[in-house]
Design a protein around this motif. Structure first.
Motif, PDB file in Angstrom:
ATOM      1  N   LEU A   1      12.974 106.683  43.279  1.00 10.32           N
ATOM      2  CA  LEU A   1      12.910 107.124  41.891  1.00 10.32           C
ATOM      3  C   LEU A   1      11.619 107.895  41.634  1.00 10.32           C
ATOM      4  CD1 LEU A   1      13.972 103.727  40.253  1.00 10.32           C
ATOM      5  CD2 LEU A   1      15.466 105.616  40.911  1.00 10.32           C
ATOM      6  N   GLY A   2      11.728 108.932  40.839  1.00 14.62           N
ATOM      7  CA  GLY A   2      10.537 109.663  40.434  1.00 14.62           C
ATOM      8  C   GLY A   2       9.969 110.596  41.474  1.00 14.62           C
ATOM      9  N   ASP A   3      10.762 110.978  42.460  1.00 16.33           N
ATOM     10  CA  ASP A   3      10.280 111.925  43.465  1.00 16.33           C
ATOM     11  C   ASP A   3       9.925 113.242  42.772  1.00 16.33           C
ATOM     12  OD1 ASP A   3       9.590 112.945  45.900  1.00 16.33           O
ATOM     13  OD2 ASP A   3      11.636 113.324  46.581  1.00 16.33           O
ATOM     14  N   GLY A   4       8.690 113.668  42.906  1.00 23.73           N
ATOM     15  CA  GLY A   4       8.229 114.861  42.227  1.00 23.73           C
ATOM     16  C   GLY A   4       7.646 114.587  40.859  1.00 23.73           C
ATOM     17  N   VAL A   5       7.804 113.334  40.390  1.00 25.16           N
ATOM     18  CA  VAL A   5       7.242 112.934  39.101  1.00 25.16           C
ATOM     19  C   VAL A   5       5.986 112.100  39.296  1.00 25.16           C
ATOM     20  CG1 VAL A   5       7.658 111.667  36.938  1.00 25.16           C
ATOM     21  CG2 VAL A   5       9.507 112.985  38.016  1.00 25.16           C
ATOM     22  N   VAL A   6       6.064 111.130  40.200  1.00 24.31           N
ATOM     23  CA  VAL A   6       4.903 110.305  40.543  1.00 24.31           C
ATOM     24  C   VAL A   6       4.694 110.374  42.053  1.00 24.31           C
ATOM     25  CG1 VAL A   6       5.079 108.721  38.595  1.00 24.31           C
ATOM     26  CG2 VAL A   6       6.366 108.245  40.694  1.00 24.31           C
ATOM     27  N   ASP A   7       3.462 110.161  42.474  1.00 27.37           N
ATOM     28  CA  ASP A   7       3.121 110.206  43.894  1.00 27.37           C
ATOM     29  C   ASP A   7       2.273 108.975  44.238  1.00 27.37           C
ATOM     30  OD1 ASP A   7       2.796 111.021  46.502  1.00 27.37           O
ATOM     31  OD2 ASP A   7       1.135 112.390  46.042  1.00 27.37           O
ATOM     32  N   PRO A   8       2.797 108.075  45.090  1.00 27.20           N
ATOM     33  CA  PRO A   8       4.101 108.143  45.758  1.00 27.20           C
ATOM     34  C   PRO A   8       5.240 107.800  44.807  1.00 27.20           C
ATOM     35  CG  PRO A   8       3.038 106.082  46.279  1.00 27.20           C
ATOM     36  CD  PRO A   8       2.035 106.867  45.473  1.00 27.20           C
ATOM     37  N   PRO A   9       6.470 108.142  45.175  1.00 25.50           N
ATOM     38  CA  PRO A   9       7.613 107.802  44.329  1.00 25.50           C
ATOM     39  C   PRO A   9       7.846 106.296  44.324  1.00 25.50           C
ATOM     40  CG  PRO A   9       8.365 108.689  46.422  1.00 25.50           C
ATOM     41  CD  PRO A   9       6.873 108.861  46.388  1.00 25.50           C
ATOM     42  N   THR A  10       8.700 105.842  43.436  1.00 26.20           N
ATOM     43  CA  THR A  10       9.047 104.429  43.330  1.00 26.20           C
ATOM     44  C   THR A  10      10.213 104.114  44.263  1.00 26.20           C
ATOM     45  OG1 THR A  10       8.302 104.284  41.033  1.00 26.20           O
ATOM     46  CG2 THR A  10       9.883 102.630  41.776  1.00 26.20           C
ATOM     47  N   TYR A  11      10.006 103.153  45.147  1.00 24.36           N
ATOM     48  CA  TYR A  11      11.099 102.664  45.998  1.00 24.36           C
ATOM     49  C   TYR A  11      11.689 101.426  45.328  1.00 24.36           C
ATOM     50  CZ  TYR A  11       9.587 105.712  49.814  1.00 24.36           C
ATOM     51  OH  TYR A  11       9.267 106.795  50.587  1.00 24.36           O
ATOM     52  N   ALA A  12      12.949 101.503  44.978  1.00 28.47           N
ATOM     53  CA  ALA A  12      13.614 100.398  44.306  1.00 28.47           C
ATOM     54  C   ALA A  12      14.711  99.847  45.202  1.00 28.47           C
ATOM     55  CB  ALA A  12      14.198 100.852  42.973  1.00 28.47           C
ATOM     56  N   LEU A  13      14.735  98.536  45.337  1.00 27.28           N
ATOM     57  CA  LEU A  13      15.730  97.850  46.157  1.00 27.28           C
ATOM     58  C   LEU A  13      16.692  97.116  45.231  1.00 27.28           C
ATOM     59  CD1 LEU A  13      16.785  96.756  48.889  1.00 27.28           C
ATOM     60  CD2 LEU A  13      15.122  94.908  48.653  1.00 27.28           C
ATOM     61  N   ARG A  14      17.960  97.380  45.383  1.00 31.98           N
ATOM     62  CA  ARG A  14      18.981  96.765  44.535  1.00 31.98           C
ATOM     63  C   ARG A  14      19.885  95.896  45.407  1.00 31.98           C
ATOM     64  NH1 ARG A  14      24.198  97.856  42.782  1.00 31.98           N
ATOM     65  NH2 ARG A  14      24.631  97.353  40.587  1.00 31.98           N
ATOM     66  N   VAL A  15      20.022  94.617  45.021  1.00 36.05           N
ATOM     67  CA  VAL A  15      20.863  93.676  45.772  1.00 36.05           C
ATOM     68  C   VAL A  15      21.812  92.986  44.804  1.00 36.05           C
ATOM     69  CG1 VAL A  15      20.933  91.663  47.289  1.00 36.05           C
ATOM     70  CG2 VAL A  15      19.005  93.263  47.435  1.00 36.05           C
ATOM     71  N   ALA A  16      23.105  93.067  45.091  1.00 37.14           N
ATOM     72  CA  ALA A  16      24.133  92.411  44.280  1.00 37.14           C
ATOM     73  C   ALA A  16      24.863  91.375  45.139  1.00 37.14           C
ATOM     74  CB  ALA A  16      25.122  93.446  43.741  1.00 37.14           C
ATOM     75  N   TRP A  17      25.679  90.566  44.496  1.00 40.72           N
ATOM     76  CA  TRP A  17      26.526  89.636  45.235  1.00 40.72           C
ATOM     77  C   TRP A  17      27.670  90.386  45.912  1.00 40.72           C
ATOM     78  CZ3 TRP A  17      24.442  85.059  45.789  1.00 40.72           C
ATOM     79  CH2 TRP A  17      23.641  84.526  44.782  1.00 40.72           C
ATOM     80  N   ALA A  18      28.014  89.980  47.131  1.00 43.55           N
ATOM     81  CA  ALA A  18      29.111  90.634  47.841  1.00 43.55           C
ATOM     82  C   ALA A  18      30.445  90.386  47.138  1.00 43.55           C
ATOM     83  CB  ALA A  18      29.168  90.145  49.289  1.00 43.55           C
ATOM     84  N   ASP A  19      30.660  89.157  46.658  1.00 37.71           N
ATOM     85  CA  ASP A  19      31.907  88.801  45.991  1.00 37.71           C
ATOM     86  C   ASP A  19      31.579  87.963  44.768  1.00 37.71           C
ATOM     87  OD1 ASP A  19      34.400  88.083  45.137  1.00 37.71           O
ATOM     88  OD2 ASP A  19      35.069  87.234  47.047  1.00 37.71           O
ATOM     89  N   PRO A  20      31.440  88.588  43.597  1.00 36.41           N
ATOM     90  CA  PRO A  20      31.082  87.842  42.390  1.00 36.41           C
ATOM     91  C   PRO A  20      32.016  86.675  42.097  1.00 36.41           C
ATOM     92  CG  PRO A  20      30.937  90.200  41.994  1.00 36.41           C
ATOM     93  CD  PRO A  20      31.566  90.034  43.341  1.00 36.41           C
ATOM     94  N   ALA A  21      33.287  86.790  42.499  1.00 32.99           N
ATOM     95  CA  ALA A  21      34.256  85.731  42.219  1.00 32.99           C
ATOM     96  C   ALA A  21      33.942  84.455  42.978  1.00 32.99           C
ATOM     97  CB  ALA A  21      35.671  86.203  42.562  1.00 32.99           C
ATOM     98  N   GLN A  22      33.168  84.561  44.058  1.00 36.14           N
ATOM     99  CA  GLN A  22      32.832  83.399  44.866  1.00 36.14           C
ATOM    100  C   GLN A  22      31.506  82.754  44.454  1.00 36.14           C
ATOM    101  OE1 GLN A  22      34.885  82.022  47.218  1.00 36.14           O
ATOM    102  NE2 GLN A  22      36.324  83.540  46.403  1.00 36.14           N
TER     103      GLN A  22
END
Length: 240
Positions: free
Chosen positions: A180-201
């Motif tokens: 995120l923010g490549d060219g806006v901030v230096d260094p850019p923001t590295y964001a890690l997103r983790v979700a559940w594989a199967d929300p029903a479980q």
């Protein structure tokens, strides 16, 4: 990154960080001149991954990064700042009062204290711990359809590789890395997103011994053998 109506709040928060934040040891003196690029804008970029109207839990919030920044930038969010150290929660409470933010609560404690009691649409963090440990503190707080959204450094892919066994034990989907923010901030923001594989479980609250949702087949099998759940260890946080 900040709506014009809320820019004065961001400016006031920057002032608090540069004064009280430095005096109280929450921000290093060398950070004061680069608060906007390195901290405020950097953290506000994370809002791109937070759905409108979300409940957000920021663990190890420290001086309020990224949680308080998100609360300033996004009035639609409900933010819970979780921080174990008294001097930090005192600063956070004073900042929330000073800024007049009614969408923020401050909780003094560790993330584990909320396990089994509360869940959120998004759980954020910044420079708290490597992913393998961060999962244990964050995923019990993530709604079945929610996500962990963590700010990371450029070594994020190495962290993911090292945490593969833990991701599998928790039943997580493949992590997503966003720059995120490549060219806006230096260094850019590295964001890690983790979700559940199967929300029903996902059946909350979660068992804490192996990072397996209660009600899953493996959890029932372990329970039938009489194994007891054990809590996660304490977590620390690097100063922002």
């Amino acid at each position: 990154m900040f709506p014009s109506a809320r820019l004065p709040l961001a400016e006031r928060y920057a002032e608090l960080l540069a004064t009280d934040g430095v005096v109280r040891g929450l921000i290093g003196p060398r950070e004061a001149p680069r608060l906007w690029d390195r901290h405020l804008v950097n953290c506000a970029l994370l809002g791109d991954l937070v759905p409108e109207g979300s409940t957000v839990c920021d663990i190890g919030s420290g001086a309020g990064l990224p949680g308080l920044v998100l609360a300033i930038a996004r009035a639609d969010l409900r933010i819970t700042l979780v921080e174990p150290l008294l001097r930090r929660t005192t600063f956070l409470e004073e900042a929330v009062a000073d800024l007049g933010l009614d969408n923020v609560e401050v909780v003094r404690g560790r993330a584990e204290a909320l396990h089994g009691h509360r869940t959120f649409a998004v759980v954020t963090s910044r420079a708290v711990a490597p992913l393998d440990r961060l999962l244990g503190w964050s995923m019990p707080l993530v709604d079945p359809t929610g996500t962990l959204v963590a700010m990371k450094g450029s070594s994020v892919h190495e962290e993911i590789a090292a945490a593969r066994p833990v991701l599998e034990r928790w039943g997580c989907a493949d992590p997503e890395v966003r720059i995120l923010g490549d060219g806006v901030v230096d260094p850019p923001t590295y964001a890690l997103r983790v979700a559940w594989a199967d929300p029903a479980q996902v059946s909350l609250p979660l068992a804490e011994d192996r990072g397996t949702p209660r009600g899953s087949a493996s959890a029932r099998k372990r329970g039938s053998r009489g194994r007891r759940s054990r809590g996660h260890g304490n977590h620390g946080r690097r100063e922002s």
